[in-house]
Design a protein around this motif. Structure first.
Motif, PDB file in Angstrom:
ATOM      1  N   LEU A 149      -3.984   1.028 -10.824  1.00 53.91           N
ATOM      2  CA  LEU A 149      -4.024   1.681  -9.374  1.00 53.91           C
ATOM      3  C   LEU A 149      -2.855   0.970  -8.534  1.00 53.91           C
ATOM      4  CD1 LEU A 149      -6.354   3.237  -8.408  1.00 53.91           C
ATOM      5  CD2 LEU A 149      -6.906   2.142 -10.358  1.00 53.91           C
ATOM      6  N   ARG A 150      -2.331  -0.194  -8.871  1.00 50.45           N
ATOM      7  CA  ARG A 150      -1.329  -0.706  -7.932  1.00 50.45           C
ATOM      8  C   ARG A 150      -0.004   0.269  -8.414  1.00 50.45           C
ATOM      9  NH1 ARG A 150       1.126  -5.852 -10.441  1.00 50.45           N
ATOM     10  NH2 ARG A 150       1.647  -4.094 -11.855  1.00 50.45           N
ATOM     11  N   ASP A 151       0.257   0.705  -9.472  1.00 52.66           N
ATOM     12  CA  ASP A 151       1.164   1.276  -9.895  1.00 52.66           C
ATOM     13  C   ASP A 151       1.023   2.938  -9.374  1.00 52.66           C
ATOM     14  OD1 ASP A 151       2.410  -0.852 -11.172  1.00 52.66           O
ATOM     15  OD2 ASP A 151       1.694  -0.256 -13.266  1.00 52.66           O
ATOM     16  N   TYR A 152      -0.175   3.361  -9.500  1.00 48.76           N
ATOM     17  CA  TYR A 152      -0.309   4.559  -8.847  1.00 48.76           C
ATOM     18  C   TYR A 152       0.274   4.507  -7.579  1.00 48.76           C
ATOM     19  CZ  TYR A 152      -2.993   8.565  -7.022  1.00 48.76           C
ATOM     20  OH  TYR A 152      -3.228   9.847  -6.332  1.00 48.76           O
ATOM     21  N   PHE A 153      -0.425   3.763  -6.531  1.00 47.57           N
ATOM     22  CA  PHE A 153      -0.261   3.873  -5.258  1.00 47.57           C
ATOM     23  C   PHE A 153       1.441   3.322  -4.924  1.00 47.57           C
ATOM     24  CE2 PHE A 153      -4.659   2.884  -4.516  1.00 47.57           C
ATOM     25  CZ  PHE A 153      -5.078   3.971  -4.025  1.00 47.57           C
ATOM     26  N   THR A 154       2.055   2.937  -5.665  1.00 48.30           N
ATOM     27  CA  THR A 154       3.462   2.499  -5.382  1.00 48.30           C
ATOM     28  C   THR A 154       4.382   3.658  -6.015  1.00 48.30           C
ATOM     29  OG1 THR A 154       3.862   1.230  -7.340  1.00 48.30           O
ATOM     30  CG2 THR A 154       3.222   0.356  -5.025  1.00 48.30           C
ATOM     31  N   GLY A 155       3.827   4.654  -6.777  1.00 48.85           N
ATOM     32  CA  GLY A 155       4.237   6.011  -7.503  1.00 48.85           C
ATOM     33  C   GLY A 155       3.721   7.144  -7.039  1.00 48.85           C
ATOM     34  N   GLY A 156       2.988   7.834  -7.909  1.00 45.65           N
ATOM     35  CA  GLY A 156       2.710   9.342  -7.656  1.00 45.65           C
ATOM     36  C   GLY A 156       1.546   9.379  -6.409  1.00 45.65           C
ATOM     37  N   GLY A 157       0.872   8.270  -6.278  1.00 45.33           N
ATOM     38  CA  GLY A 157      -0.041   8.261  -5.313  1.00 45.33           C
ATOM     39  C   GLY A 157       0.341   7.641  -4.117  1.00 45.33           C
ATOM     40  N   ARG A 158       1.466   7.523  -3.799  1.00 47.66           N
ATOM     41  CA  ARG A 158       2.135   6.846  -2.619  1.00 47.66           C
ATOM     42  C   ARG A 158       2.009   7.350  -1.259  1.00 47.66           C
ATOM     43  NH1 ARG A 158       7.214   4.709  -3.877  1.00 47.66           N
ATOM     44  NH2 ARG A 158       7.289   4.123  -1.660  1.00 47.66           N
ATOM     45  N   ALA A 159       1.742   8.961  -1.467  1.00 50.45           N
ATOM     46  CA  ALA A 159       1.339   9.530  -0.245  1.00 50.45           C
ATOM     47  C   ALA A 159      -0.029   9.388   0.446  1.00 50.45           C
ATOM     48  CB  ALA A 159       1.797  11.035  -0.380  1.00 50.45           C
ATOM     49  N   SER A 160      -0.841   8.797  -0.574  1.00 48.60           N
ATOM     50  CA  SER A 160      -2.166   8.604  -0.095  1.00 48.60           C
ATOM     51  C   SER A 160      -2.526   7.116  -0.153  1.00 48.60           C
ATOM     52  CB  SER A 160      -3.128   9.325  -0.817  1.00 48.60           C
ATOM     53  OG  SER A 160      -3.146   9.097  -2.363  1.00 48.60           O
ATOM     54  N   ALA A 161      -1.615   6.072  -0.094  1.00 49.98           N
ATOM     55  CA  ALA A 161      -1.844   4.766  -0.298  1.00 49.98           C
ATOM     56  C   ALA A 161      -2.567   4.104   0.845  1.00 49.98           C
ATOM     57  CB  ALA A 161      -0.349   4.246  -0.586  1.00 49.98           C
ATOM     58  N   PRO A 162      -3.232   3.061   0.630  1.00 56.62           N
ATOM     59  CA  PRO A 162      -3.956   2.435   1.878  1.00 56.62           C
ATOM     60  C   PRO A 162      -3.087   1.448   2.075  1.00 56.62           C
ATOM     61  CG  PRO A 162      -4.938   1.861  -0.435  1.00 56.62           C
ATOM     62  CD  PRO A 162      -3.815   2.807  -0.595  1.00 56.62           C
ATOM     63  N   HIS A 163      -3.693   0.619   3.299  1.00 59.63           N
ATOM     64  CA  HIS A 163      -2.908  -0.583   3.444  1.00 59.63           C
ATOM     65  C   HIS A 163      -2.972  -1.688   2.413  1.00 59.63           C
ATOM     66  CE1 HIS A 163      -3.083   1.066   7.338  1.00 59.63           C
ATOM     67  NE2 HIS A 163      -2.264   0.206   7.788  1.00 59.63           N
ATOM     68  N   VAL A 164      -4.353  -1.662   1.783  1.00 61.49           N
ATOM     69  CA  VAL A 164      -4.277  -2.592   0.738  1.00 61.49           C
ATOM     70  C   VAL A 164      -5.379  -2.122  -0.473  1.00 61.49           C
ATOM     71  CG1 VAL A 164      -4.026  -4.760   2.222  1.00 61.49           C
ATOM     72  CG2 VAL A 164      -6.531  -3.967   2.088  1.00 61.49           C
ATOM     73  N   LEU A 165      -5.118  -2.840  -1.481  1.00 66.94           N
ATOM     74  CA  LEU A 165      -5.809  -2.612  -2.645  1.00 66.94           C
ATOM     75  C   LEU A 165      -6.567  -3.974  -2.916  1.00 66.94           C
ATOM     76  CD1 LEU A 165      -6.755  -0.926  -5.186  1.00 66.94           C
ATOM     77  CD2 LEU A 165      -4.686  -1.586  -6.321  1.00 66.94           C
ATOM     78  N   TRP A 166      -7.860  -4.013  -3.086  1.00 65.33           N
ATOM     79  CA  TRP A 166      -8.536  -5.379  -3.251  1.00 65.33           C
ATOM     80  C   TRP A 166      -9.468  -4.930  -4.545  1.00 65.33           C
ATOM     81  CZ3 TRP A 166     -14.248  -5.695  -1.326  1.00 65.33           C
ATOM     82  CH2 TRP A 166     -14.574  -6.936  -1.467  1.00 65.33           C
ATOM     83  N   ASP A 167      -9.289  -6.226  -5.513  1.00 69.40           N
ATOM     84  CA  ASP A 167     -10.089  -6.225  -6.663  1.00 69.40           C
ATOM     85  C   ASP A 167     -11.021  -7.141  -6.477  1.00 69.40           C
ATOM     86  OD1 ASP A 167     -11.272  -6.753  -9.026  1.00 69.40           O
ATOM     87  OD2 ASP A 167      -9.293  -6.963 -10.278  1.00 69.40           O
ATOM     88  N   PRO A 168     -12.389  -6.688  -6.488  1.00 69.27           N
ATOM     89  CA  PRO A 168     -13.546  -7.657  -5.984  1.00 69.27           C
ATOM     90  C   PRO A 168     -13.947  -8.558  -7.262  1.00 69.27           C
ATOM     91  CG  PRO A 168     -14.306  -5.406  -6.416  1.00 69.27           C
ATOM     92  CD  PRO A 168     -12.974  -5.307  -6.387  1.00 69.27           C
ATOM     93  N   PHE A 169     -13.520  -8.337  -8.290  1.00 74.08           N
ATOM     94  CA  PHE A 169     -13.754  -8.930  -9.591  1.00 74.08           C
ATOM     95  C   PHE A 169     -12.955 -10.327  -9.861  1.00 74.08           C
ATOM     96  CE2 PHE A 169     -15.192  -4.602 -10.484  1.00 74.08           C
ATOM     97  CZ  PHE A 169     -16.611  -4.994 -10.592  1.00 74.08           C
TER      98      PHE A 169
END
Length: 282
Positions: free
Chosen positions: A51-71
């Motif tokens: 998911l981190r790579d998605y938001f810095t790559g193909g999904g950057r146009a819809s990236a949030p401020h933060v990605l949080w792993d609750p586990f």
């Protein structure tokens, strides 16, 4: 001063920063919901790096401020707090959802219903360990976001939207509660950390509270603590219950004493240094 980048989070700045419109501070709760699973057919959680790579790559146009792993408690931040992100649908001529506040901090929790982690299946986000939530909440709160759900805390995958409340109330909103959006997540969210009312110290009131001329007994107690900590740049003790230039200078000295430099050491106070100052309740 509140931190533009969450302390302790991995920083991957994707650029494309833009200002918000001002108004009530908000945070938006999302889940990634990157797989469809069920009680009968659970699926393994998608790895955080994917998911981190998605938001810095193909999904950057819809990236949030933060990605949080609750586990694991891992957090990656892509955009500074004072910029809009693009995680919400924003219809032309509408409420400018991604900008509708002094901040609109968007948090994507790595989760989908009936995900499987280490052989255990989780139906809702609340069922997860929620590691790192306290730190994440504290950072969001430092930007003046109220610890409340103006449209009610999410308890299922249902939509509930009220644009009047959205425009005037600070706090946390589920993706399902944002005007112009049709998603129904997050379904649930962890409780806010223990009510600061149980503490013997004053809770952080939010950066906008610290305006010159504000009169409050809290200001007088802050004054006394700054003096006690050796950060006394006051010219006198008269009117010590009213925020003035002496408070600004003394608090900035306290921020420098805590190791902050440059713009991070300038007025107004941020949550980290406020909590460290331990201003007693009256």
């Amino acid at each position: 001063m509140s931190d533009l980048w969450m302390p302790g989070a991995e920083r991957l700045d994707i650029g494309d920063h833009a200002p918000t419109d001002g108004g009530t501070a908000k945070a938006i709760a999302h889940i990634t919901w990157d797989r469809n699973a069920s009680r009968q057919a659970p699926q393994d959680l998608v790895p955080f790096p994917a998911l981190r790579d998605y938001f810095t790559g193909g999904g950057r146009a819809s990236a949030p401020h933060v990605l949080w792993d609750p586990f694991t408690g891992r957090v990656t931040q892509f955009i500074p707090a004072n910029s809009r992100s693009k995680s919400l649908v924003d219809a032309p001529g509408g409420t400018r959802t991604n900008r509708a506040g002094s901040v609109v901090i968007q948090v994507e929790a790595l989760f989908f219903p009936w995900c499987r982690v280490n052989g255990k299946t989780y139906e809702s986000l609340r069922d997860t360990p929620c590691k790192g939530w306290e730190e994440l909440h504290a950072w969001v709160a430092s930007w003046g976001v109220a610890s409340s759900w103006p449209m009610g805390k999410p308890t299922g995958f249902v939509s509930k939207r009220d644009e009047r409340i959205w425009r005037i109330r600070s706090g946390w909103y589920g993706h399902a509660q944002v005007p112009e959006n049709d998603h129904t997540d997050p379904g649930s969210w962890p409780d806010f950390p223990t009510d600061p009312g149980t503490s013997k110290y004053e809770p952080f009131p939010g950066a906008p509270w610290f305006t010159e001329g504000r009169q409050s007994p809290v200001v007088a107690r802050m004054h006394d603590r700054l003096v006690a900590e050796g950060c006394d740049l006051y010219r006198s003790s008269s009117g010590k219950d009213t925020i003035g230039s002496g408070d600004v200078a003394s608090y900035e000295a306290w921020q420098r004493k805590q190791g902050f430099t440059g713009s991070a050491a300038t007025w107004p106070p941020g949550r980290t240094t406020w909590d460290a100052l331990r201003v007693p309740k009256g």
